[in-house]
Design an enzyme around this catalytic site. Structure first.
Site, mmCIF file in Angstrom:
data_model
loop_
_atom_site.group_PDB
_atom_site.id
_atom_site.type_symbol
_atom_site.label_atom_id
_atom_site.label_comp_id
_atom_site.label_asym_id
_atom_site.label_seq_id
_atom_site.Cartn_x
_atom_site.Cartn_y
_atom_site.Cartn_z
ATOM 1 N N ARG B 75 0.845 -1.210 0.000
ATOM 2 C CA ARG B 75 0.000 0.000 0.000
ATOM 3 C C ARG B 75 0.877 1.255 0.000
ATOM 4 O O ARG B 75 1.955 1.255 0.586
ATOM 5 C CB ARG B 75 -0.870 0.033 1.269
ATOM 6 N N HIS B 421 -15.227 43.464 -12.179
ATOM 7 C CA HIS B 421 -16.332 44.083 -11.448
ATOM 8 C C HIS B 421 -17.345 43.046 -10.985
ATOM 9 O O HIS B 421 -17.711 42.978 -9.811
ATOM 10 C CB HIS B 421 -16.992 45.128 -12.361
ATOM 11 N N ARG B 528 -17.540 51.206 0.633
ATOM 12 C CA ARG B 528 -17.403 51.998 -0.600
ATOM 13 C C ARG B 528 -18.690 52.764 -0.815
ATOM 14 O O ARG B 528 -19.740 52.156 -1.040
ATOM 15 C CB ARG B 528 -17.146 51.068 -1.785
ATOM 16 N N ARG B 584 -15.039 54.870 3.110
ATOM 17 C CA ARG B 584 -14.178 55.495 2.105
ATOM 18 C C ARG B 584 -14.954 56.580 1.392
ATOM 19 O O ARG B 584 -16.053 56.330 0.900
ATOM 20 C CB ARG B 584 -13.708 54.452 1.089
ATOM 21 N N GLU B 711 -2.998 53.122 -1.844
ATOM 22 C CA GLU B 711 -3.219 52.282 -3.017
ATOM 23 C C GLU B 711 -2.382 52.712 -4.208
ATOM 24 O O GLU B 711 -2.431 52.086 -5.251
ATOM 25 C CB GLU B 711 -4.701 52.213 -3.378
ATOM 26 N N CYS B 797 -7.322 46.218 2.971
ATOM 27 C CA CYS B 797 -8.743 46.130 2.650
ATOM 28 C C CYS B 797 -8.951 45.731 1.192
ATOM 29 O O CYS B 797 -10.030 45.915 0.647
ATOM 30 C CB CYS B 797 -9.450 47.440 2.950
#
Lengths: 845, 845
Positions: B75, B421, B528, B584, B711, B797
């Protein structure tokens, strides 16, 4: 401490540019060499600053330094005369008593005229009154009337005490230095935020103005041309030099006399001035304009000023000073402001020409051109075929318009900023260009351009683009030719000897390359190959490739581009005669090659013999949300490798062809938009394979260099692992700036001016390299690149390459060369030389 | 060294998971606790590796360890049983001599069947022959015929020597571990590239199969549900357990028996197995499935395996083991693979359901949903109004479609990748979503979806979206409900106790916020606000604002949004009950609010009562080349400050309203797309002014925190001067990744799979945080931010927030919390807990 620096100007007083300003120092220098200078007193920067706070230190001391009967004149003395300053004020000390005294000495009319002019200037500068006192001249009771008017409007009687007069004048001049408009004006001329003002108080030379009297300025050189030629002005038979500058009307009444006339009229004075002028030039090591006063046969030098040259004049004067052994060639290089060259290299609208301005846009590429309006590239080409100058008018330009731009004499667009497509290509071609002319109404479909005042301009109407100022002019004003004379060449040779960083040009076409060589570029730092594909028949081939159904078919189509592309490189290599040529592999997204309009799509459908729906479908499929960040550069090289393989082959075959009959070419191949090491590995493998194949086929060997265009932040950060694979790294600061800021240069125009005005960004980062952010990435990239490969060649090839600040940055960071558009090469060379010389001089001290 | 690690498995042999694999170690553990295990021998990883090189070390030693009459079984024993391995091979040692011996003992038919089955397996595994030897069973001269067939096809006679047989079998198993398909399969289950194989050789238990004989497996738990329930299988009256797994047909002939039947038939054996199974669970601290053999009344345990659970089963079993005191709660937390939770939180297509698949797209948001096809948001809303489940089908989604997505039960798009999106919004809403379904023909205008096989789907046709696998299914397969039972809650409580980094949710709507709270998020890390403006009547107001002629008019229009926006925040604050909510400020470019289609533009022209040309002109003017890098975020905040002012006021007024009747709210306000310190200064001034005004108006005070969304690469590099002004920095890794790579996530889909396949990027950086490039910027940002302000709150985030690797990175870098979409919160909590526990354990050692 205040006041300890304030002195009567004598040969051994402690007076320095940095504490008293250029004028005070110049007067002292002239005094040292025994020039006939009326007594003068220098107030230091710190004293003048105190004046703005309302205290009046040193005024007693100043008054006491001069005779009781004297009238005084105050002149500004900032560190650099180019920074401007308050207007000179004459006649201080004039009052009722002195007026009577002067009336006895020179006659009443002259005494009263002197007094009235002082009242005029004092009321305006100190009391901020807008009243014409000059009109009283010649009236009965002129002084009385003036005194009454002054008292009515100022609320006080006119000060009779010379102390009060001087205090008022000095304070008003100090305050005017601090106004916002004065600051903006001098900062535009390069003054630092904290630039200070000194003042010079001088005794006036007065006479009756009857025998051998007069005043004027005297210079040995023509400021327009820089040629040695007396260009002086002399007003004869008047006691008052005020009118020369302050009152244009009076000047024209007195009339100008040629210097030859002065020579005839007052030969001794003339001879004396010639000696003094030559001495001033030699001793002050500058072309100096002397302000003089002739007083009953005696010559007095009131002031010395640097001659204010045109760009051409400045270059010639500096070179001549060095050739005459007065300054060194390094000094000459240091004397010429690099930005001046911008004007030197292009035609300009003559300064005395009438201007019918219909719009102020952004002057994006310097120089002026006149031509007929055209609205399409086709019209531009037709116009060029007829040898008729034309101005290409577009809402914005795209790669499709490059052909039209080549054919046009200038470009005008509604949209875009300093780094938009039109601006970049315009500068590259040395084509005058105005962008962002948004106050005009661009009706491209109707082929009309409508001015705010309602005037309509159509195809064929003549306009002039002044790309240096951003003005769009109606008709055909006089233009002044560019002139690159021997002095210019000499200066550039000296600059080349001095500088320690290379300068190459960004050049895409043979024409660019020739310009680059003319301007002494040391090679091509960036050859963008994509422009080569926008011309028919290549455009058609590119489109066929995009529609190819299979990889095999795609390869076949691309191979048809090989001979054309090889020929491009053969030409470039020939023109550059063995200088390095750095070729960037294909960069733009493929969808740029597809037609955007329905008619274009229909045409393409016909050409490819497929339904137009299929064309539209492909166009839609290939559209990108953010083309800047899409499938382009090395990403195309990896996913559609046939294009890079064809280009590598074209480069290598051209290399062998040109090396046959001249210096061996060592081409440089640059990979764009890299963000990961593996991308470089993949392209390197293929390029090496092509190189081996070509060498085997032709039985001849060649060398080449492979490099990476560092334009993503990640490539800069990972420079160590990337450098390991390549021979050079060239930093594309345009794209790097876009990505570091997250800011598209094409879209930034909309708010950049707002941003700079509000001080959000100190400068537009696309014009002035952002040393903090983008600069840190450059420094990291350099450090890491060198870590991996100490001998790696480093350069920048963005639009910043031609900019003094960027060149300074690149020198400090240890770059090997900068590359900029051909027309900026001289500027870059000169800047680089100045930086090197400055550093050498600093290190000496 | 080879061979020194190979042992007969005894209680004190040196056998470890890391050198011999899980199975060998498990057998040893069972032996330690006196389980009736037939003699077994463990071959180490290094020995098995030697086997692939053709050498056969240790085989003599193995053979010598067993009795001469024994048949052997081999095995696989890899380190983790989930990684798979070669199939078990039984009957080694069988040859003509033993066949005769077994015929005497068990009868000829059984002996020959045993022999034939061994020949079958050996020929297939060792000689790679595809021949059916089983069909000879029962024939006259079966063995003779089989031998002849074997010789014909293999070119040799069947090996009679047990040494040769074992050597062949071992080598074939070792080689099969190294095949590409085996590697891909195990890597998909998380095995490292260099995972190794061990082998276990065991003596077979043989009997005649007449009295109390049989074989099967025995487990105390239901792997589907995790509930304690005997779910075992037992084949009674046969000597051969091979058929259980290897031959489905035979299994179904033998038939399944309920365990209750076993209890009745062989009660002692049953009782013995119950004791052994409970003992194995307790001693091995796992739910173990025992493979057993009943041989003339005696029970043998041949093998132990971990029970292979469904996600739900795995959670319940782990919690139960801890609740029973067998493992610690930390152990339970460590047992559950975080990715399993993804399935647990959503409905799934039942595993046994028929699947009529028309397309394989990218499974971008997990879970399954069935509904009628709709092609527009309006249709989706109408469908929702009728309470009819629907699937929104679009080429791609835009902010315009968000309303439709809210109304739909799943989304299917032609374009886009994991971070498009549709994908991002889908995950946020917990909405099953498939993107990049490009093999379907999306004819949106015709409202048709055409499959590759030509089937046409229209509005109202029923399809099912399996967002976990990316399959688009026709019709309505069975779905299994999500189940968040007590065990899940208990596990998450334990995870919360264990972890040392916060977890918040990205939540834009009340619905999101409720999901976040249900999943125990500690707050909202990213709200957002722009989605709030895409619904009528707000959309209309936004459009009116864009067309406002004056700043005054713009302010008036924006003020109409205030009450609506305030209400948004009131709701969020109420739901979050005092937990922090990070809002934000408005981020997207304004042109996203303008209609793209002519009909939309005409509608807008009607609404605003202006010519449609004016609308079109505005739309054209506002279009951007790279909207990602355009006029949005803080750039709008600086140039159109009225929007941020309105939002700040809405936040503060909502704060006071909600604080009135519950825990005081401390809102967090986050500024997006910052690239320069001055941007923050300008917004901070205005927000502070609004805060003072609101406090003054209402006569009540409140606290708030201001922060920056980091960002852009520049914001990370300049974190020190930015941190100085704010209370928190939240790293938006989506945009930061886009800018660091120069890669738009919306456009990357086109080549990302190609790139990952070619290893250009090790992983899609939008799925897996790029530790080298983006990670360095994060580290620099954190270090510099903390330099300026040691107590600054740090978080990420982006979409990476819910990912184990990113959480590990954030813990190491000292972040305070991560924020991710609500449906990933449990996964993030569990990952975070596992990381903390692992680290604690490492530190202990």
């Amino acid at each position: 401490m205040t006041g300890s620096q304030d002195h009567l100007i004598t040969a051994d007083a402690k007076i320095k540019h940095e504490t008293h300003g250029w004028r005070a120092k110049c007067l002292q220098d002239l005094i040292k060499f025994d020039f006939p200078i009326p007594k003068a007193f220098a107030l230091s920067f710190s004293t003048v600053e105190k004046l703005t706070e309302g205290t009046s230190p040193q005024i007693e001391k100043v008054i006491d330094s001069f005779s009781e009967d004297a009238l005084l004149v105050v002149r500004p003395s900032s560190q650099n005369p180019a920074w401007g300053g308050p207007s000179t004020i004459l006649g201080i000390g004039m009052n009722d008593t002195k007026c009577r005294m002067f009336a006895r000495k020179f006659g009443r009319q002259m005494a009263e005229a002197l007094y009235l002019r002082f009242i005029q200037v004092f009321a305006s500068a100190v009391d901020k009154l807008d009243i014409d006192f000059i009109e009283f001249i010649g009236h009965t009771d002129a002084i009385k009337k003036a005194m009454k008017t002054y008292a009515t409007h100022s609320g006080r009687s006119f000060p009779q005490n010379p102390f009060d007069q001087l205090a008022g004048v000095l304070q008003s001049m100090a305050l005017s230095w601090d106004t916002v408009s004065a600051r903006i004006l001098r900062e535009a001329k390069g003054a630092p935020f904290d630039a200070q003002l000194g003042l010079v108080v001088q005794e006036m030379v007065l006479d009756k103005g009857t025998t051998e009297c007069g005043s004027g300025f005297f210079r040995l050189i023509n400021p327009e041309t820089g040629l040695h030629q007396l260009t002086s002005q002399f007003v004869y038979g008047t006691s008052d030099n005020d009118f020369l500058k302050a009152n244009g009307k009076t000047l024209s009444i007195a009339g100008d006399m040629q210097t030859s006339s002065m020579k005839d009229t007052v030969p001794q004075a003339y001879a004396r001035l010639q000696v003094l002028a030559a001495l001033a030039r030699e001793k002050l090591c500058e072309e100096i304009q002397l302000e003089f006063k002739l007083c009953e046969g005696a010559v007095y030098i009131l002031d010395g000023e640097k001659v204010s040259f045109t760009p051409q004049g400045a270059v010639r004067a500096a070179v001549r000073l060095a050739q005459d052994g007065i300054i060194s060639s390094d000094d000459a290089v240091m004397r010429v402001e690099p930005a001046l060259l911008n004007k030197l290299l292009h035609r300009q609208v003559a300064s005395d020409s009438q201007r019918d301005i219909i719009c102020y846009g952004i002057g994006a590429s310097p120089g002026a051109a006149t031509g007929r309006i055209v609205f399409t590239s086709a019209q531009a080409q037709a116009s060029a075929a007829r040898d008729e100058p034309c101005i290409l008018v577009r809402r914005e330009t795209t790669p499709d318009d490059v052909r039209g731009m080549h054919a046009a004499d200038a470009v005008l667009t509604e949209r875009g900023g300093l780094t938009s497509h039109a601006a970049v290509i315009g500068r590259g071609l040395g084509l005058p260009c105005i962008v962002g002319a948004s106050s005009l109404d661009f009706r491209i479909p109707e082929e009309q351009l409508i001015a705010e005042d309602g005037r309509v301009f159509k195809v064929g109407d003549v306009i002039t683009i002044d790309g240096s100022t951003g003005q769009v002019l109606v008709g055909e004003p006089d233009l002044v030719e560019a002139s690159l004379d021997d002095s210019f060449q000499t200066l550039m040779e000296w600059a080349d000897e001095a500088r320690d960083i290379g300068v190459r040009a960004n050049a895409d076409t043979s024409e660019d390359a020739r310009t680059a060589r003319n301007f002494r570029a040391q090679g091509i730092g960036l050859c963008r190959t994509e422009h080569m594909f926008f011309e028919t028949p290549r455009l058609t081939v590119m489109r066929e490739m995009i529609f190819a159904e299979t990889a095999k078919r795609r390869t076949e189509v691309i191979e048809r581009l090989l001979p054309m592309q090889r020929n491009d490189f053969v030409q470039l290599f020939r023109i550059m005669e063995g200088c390095p040529v750095c070729i960037r592999l294909f960069d733009p997204p493929l969808h740029e090659f597809l037609p955007g309009s329905l008619s274009g799509q229909q045409e393409l459908a016909h050409a490819l013999d497929i339904p137009v729906q299929e064309v539209i479908k492909r166009v839609t499929e290939m559209a990108e949300y953010n083309p800047m960040l899409g499938l382009r550069g090395v990403r195309l090289g990896v996913t559609v490798p046939e294009i890079y393989e064809m280009q590598a082959r074209a480069i290598f075959e051209a290399t062998l062809e040109v090396s046959k009959d001249s210096t061996p070419v060592i081409p440089e191949i640059m990979i764009p938009l890299v963000s990961a090491r593996r991308e470089v590995e993949l392209v390197k493998e293929r390029v090496n394979a092509v190189s081996k194949a070509v060498q085997l086929e032709q039985g001849r060997i060649f060398d080449f260099r492979l490099g990476v265009m560092v334009e993503t932040p990640r490539a800069a950060l990972r420079a160590e692992e990337i450098a390991d694979l390549v021979d050079f790294l060239s930093f594309g600061t345009n794209d790097l700036t876009q990505m570091t800021y997250g800011l598209s240069r094409d879209d930034a125009g909309r708010f950049m001016s707002d941003y700079v005005r509000k001080g959000v960004f100190a400068e537009d980062p696309f014009c002035m390299l952002d040393k903090d952010g983008v600069g840190e990435l450059l420094r990291l990239g350099v450090e890491r690149g060198r870590n991996a490969r100490p001998d790696i060649i480093l350069s920048i090839c963005g639009e910043h390459g031609g900019n003094t600040e960027s060149i300074a940055f690149c020198r400090d960071a240890g770059f090997d060369y900068v590359s900029c558009s051909p027309f900026r090469v001289p500027l870059a060379c000169l800047s680089a030389a100045q930086l090197t010389i400055s550093q050498k001089r600093r290190e000496k001290h």
